[in-house]
Design an enzyme around this catalytic site. Sequence first.
Site, short mmCIF file in Angstrom:
data_model
loop_
_atom_site.label_atom_id
_atom_site.label_comp_id
_atom_site.label_asym_id
_atom_site.label_seq_id
_atom_site.Cartn_x
_atom_site.Cartn_y
_atom_site.Cartn_z
N HIS A 40 28.73 -60.91 31.78
CA HIS A 40 29.90 -61.67 31.84
C HIS A 40 31.09 -60.65 31.61
CE1 HIS A 40 27.74 -65.20 30.17
NE2 HIS A 40 27.61 -65.30 31.32
N GLU A 85 34.59 -60.36 29.83
CA GLU A 85 33.82 -59.80 28.35
C GLU A 85 34.08 -58.37 28.50
OE1 GLU A 85 31.36 -64.00 28.40
OE2 GLU A 85 29.98 -62.12 27.15
N HIS A 113 27.50 -59.83 24.28
CA HIS A 113 29.04 -60.75 25.19
C HIS A 113 29.61 -60.80 24.25
CE1 HIS A 113 26.02 -63.07 27.75
NE2 HIS A 113 25.47 -62.25 27.34
N GLU A 117 27.75 -61.85 20.03
CA GLU A 117 29.13 -62.33 20.10
C GLU A 117 29.97 -61.44 19.52
OE1 GLU A 117 29.72 -64.54 23.10
OE2 GLU A 117 27.87 -65.32 23.13
ZN ZN Z 1 28.91 -63.78 28.04
#
Ligand code: ZN
Length: 1107
Positions: free
Chosen positions: A808, A811, A905, A990
């Site tokens: 992504h 990010e 992420h 994350e």
């Molecule tokens: Zn992500």
Amino acid sequence: MNKPKMTTEKGNSRVVMLLGQLERMNGEAVPGDAEMARHVTGKILHLIQTQEKTKKEMTAKGSSGMEVILAALEVNLTTGRLAFCFPRYCLAGGGNRVGVLVSKGGTAILLQLLLSASKDVPPSEELMLQLHSILAKVGPKDKKFGVKARVNGALNITVNLLKQNLQNQKLLLPCLQVLRVYSSNTVNAVSLGKNGVVELLFKIIGVCVSNSRRAVDRTYVPALLTIYQDWHRNDTRHRHAHIRKGILGCIRNVTNIKLGRKAFLDADGMRILYSTSTECLPVRTLDPLVNTSSLIMRKCFPKNRLPVPTIKSVFQYRLPHVPAEGPVAQLYRQPPEVDDVVDESDDNDDADTENDTENEEDDRDCCLQNDDIETDLNKLRPGEQASRTMEELRMYERFFSELSEDFQVQDLEGWDPSLSRIVVPTAPDMTPSDSNLVQLECADRALDQRPGEGLEQALVRELGRVALDGGAAPNGQRPAAESEVEREDDCSSHSSGDQAVLEVPDTAALLPLHDPELYVEMVKDTRSVPQYSEVAYPDYFGHIAPTYREHIVERLYGVQRSKIFQDIERMIHPNDILDKVVYDLDLQSCPVVDDGECLKFNSLFESGNLRKAVQVRKFEYDLILNSDINSNHYHQWFYFEVSSMRAGTPYRFNIINCEKSNSQFNYGMQVLMYSVREAINGRPCWVRTGTDICYYKNHFSRSSIAAGGQKGKSYYTMTFTVTFQHKDDVCYFAYHYPYTYSTLKMHLQKLEALRTPQIYLRQDVLCETLGGNSCPLLTITAMPQSTSNDQICQFRNRPYVFLTARVHPGETNASWVMKGTLEFLMGTGPVAQSLREAYIFKIVPMLNPDGVVNGNHRCSLSGEDLNRQWQRPNPDLHPTIFHAKGLLQYLSALQRVPLVYCDYHGHSRKKNVFMYGCSIKETVWQTDVNATSSDLHEDLGYRTLPKILSQIAPAFSMASCSFVVEKSKESTARVVVWREIGVQKSYTMESTLCGCDQGKYKGLQIGTRELEEMGAQFCVALLRLKRLSSPLEVRHASHFLEAEGDLIETSCRNTSSTTYVLKEDEPSFMEEVDYSAESDEETDPQENPGDEEHLSDSEAVQQHPFT
Ligand SMILES: [Zn+2]
């Protein structure tokens, strides 16, 4: 009451005569005279009605006419039906006549009339209407009105009347007005409250709304507004804020329907509520009024059209083939003439899906999240899916030369990365040709000053300088206008004027992996859809984490409200609004006038994202972000340049097309700013900046095309204020610490230089992307200690650890964590060496280079979220995923399934760093399927790595981890690698974009230092994982896992499915941070059960949570 004496000094007019007669009858009070008295009164009334002279005479100063009549009324209470209208005529002229009536004891008589009238069954509606109309006027003038009314029992009469006439519009208004007067007496107010009057008020509106939309029109809303204003003026001591709130509640309910909103606007409601609210602002206890007012105003604020020609990306990239279905297919099928910015149908839509409570949306999210838990056990059991055949997978053999190398002859030091460059057949060959060789222009490390020019001007003029000659770009669809202009005077300027040299910061010592020259070299090979020709200064200079701590900002009370009020002012004072477009990617040919009165913007560089800037007020700008390419939404990431600023002046910036319903910007996160002046002064840092930051729903409507088919949705505004330190600086703003694809390439080159004879490092190109960028693949392990068979065997048999990041683009924190991991792996310390000896690392540090280059937030060039393509990646549209999965499938085919897989992420809505993993048991527990769960046997090993991380990495929080498998995530890397490849320890890691609320960094915003540290700690944790599974420590390990197992059992069993919340971190803190303007804190969710008007516009369908 004393009988008044009639004075007749003014002569013998007819009315005086009649009054005299009436007076005499009052005095005698003979029952039989009642008819006569009425007759006389009737005559008097007729005269008053028909002769202006009589009216004046009756109400003139010194006249006792009114007293006489009142006396007559008193005497004839039971029969004086006609008389009630008398005082009304007296009052008709206004002035002090009410005062006269009150001073003559009129209140008591009126109340007695009311009492007697209420005894009729049924009471005369007309009489009641008249009496209440009069009382509404008399009451405020009579200080004792409240007491008198209570003593008389009038309160209940009015309340009962209201209850019985909920749908009688004519009667409601005067009754409500009287109610207000009653309750100006505290005792009354309490008693009314106990009798359910506040609820009654809501009910009145409720009945009106659901039964009769006509109720809303014309009279009702203006009446409510009048009553509210009336209360606002009279309740000067704010004793009855709850009643005022009740009235606002009525208005709020009425304005839930379109007709109501229109009526509100027609009745000048915006101005009324705006001015009353402004007056309430200084009194903190009136906040609920201000908040509700603001809510109503925001709801009624006419929806604006986002000022762009289309919501599709401003950059065009034609896909080699369009998927058969899905959002991209829809986008391509959409006829060009369709206006995708707004829906025509929105205006006619009276379904009123509007909902003002954000909390409800969140509730719905929770429900959906529960629904989202995977319940199909077959999908939870790891199992091989139809994989590619070994024949097909053999193409990946070349990426695993560590499995075949014997280290006998090869000169390891002399390995040339370019030799391993492969072109995967499915991706277009984009080798640079001579014709598009990019040439760096004047990127010398100095600024020259022209005669008469200040350093500032020189700086600004020169700051376009780090530019690549993009004119020779092969497809040449967009030769950047700016660089054309600059090219004319660029090199000539070197010979002119005095030389005042500003040194570029020497960061070589501080930034070992950074090299501006190398960066520019890297940029030359980077392919962007807009054919960028400039390099942003922060990427060129590099970034050093500031030495000071950056705290999560405490939100000042009322910030959001004051920002919203400023927005509402746009409508109240439209003439104050400039609405000047100062930057517009849609209209690049249109020259922007530089009158020195506005900021200059730029976003035409790698990872840049800003579509348009509109100067709204002198120091306020609305900013619009660009959609991901081949998409019509997904914008959140921003990165742009600002120049021509004044120092010391607060500038307000509003990003007006945000999509998510909530943001960490509401919970202490700041934007990032990079000042070129500061960089030149030796502080090349991205720093957290901005005051008055908040995030709220705005009045720009969002078309259903971009909102997953939902109508009536709005965008959100993220607003922040910045006071620039330097005049004529060049500053950059970003959503998070930028990390471009070119930066990655530069870092990878620099890593190469860190290689020692002990380190086995190989860099391959996994594949080319759609946009023609290469996707790097790294292999890192320790060189075998010798070329003996044993050592080579140990070398080849090391378990694999497979890491990926940055699928992504928005990010960027994932890239900083990855940088930390890579640097650690290339380290010279003993831990790093042990780690390399323990594992073979396969790393794809950027799964989505195209998205990163082109300033996308979520997608690749295919307009799709690559982390939803792992089940069936398409080799043409999702080459990086197709081949990354291929590598894993190849390993699986070799029976070399990695020990650990982790995809890095960033998370925009939660704090700390945490992991998502996969567990059948924990998923099943969440679904309350108890019968089956006891049969499941599952190794708890998936918890070990996060547990270790929570012990050693300060930013990591075990409490935020989840091991539940969701249906919506079934095509993510984590779930597919777990289920299809069979990696038990398969994770998404994350990292917060905001900061931490636990551990050593509690209360601090996250910076690149902490992110890199996290990446390093991840490595340390892997080594500990290795040791825990080694025979020497197995006892300790089993103990560790047992204790952990108990913990899981209890915590999971106690977790009911309703408390399962994954995505949303903060809803319970809503009120504390003044998010309440979005909702009505006193509203009972049960209040409108099943009310059709209350359809929620839940965000859930449209959410794009990070994973
Ligand atoms: Zn992500």
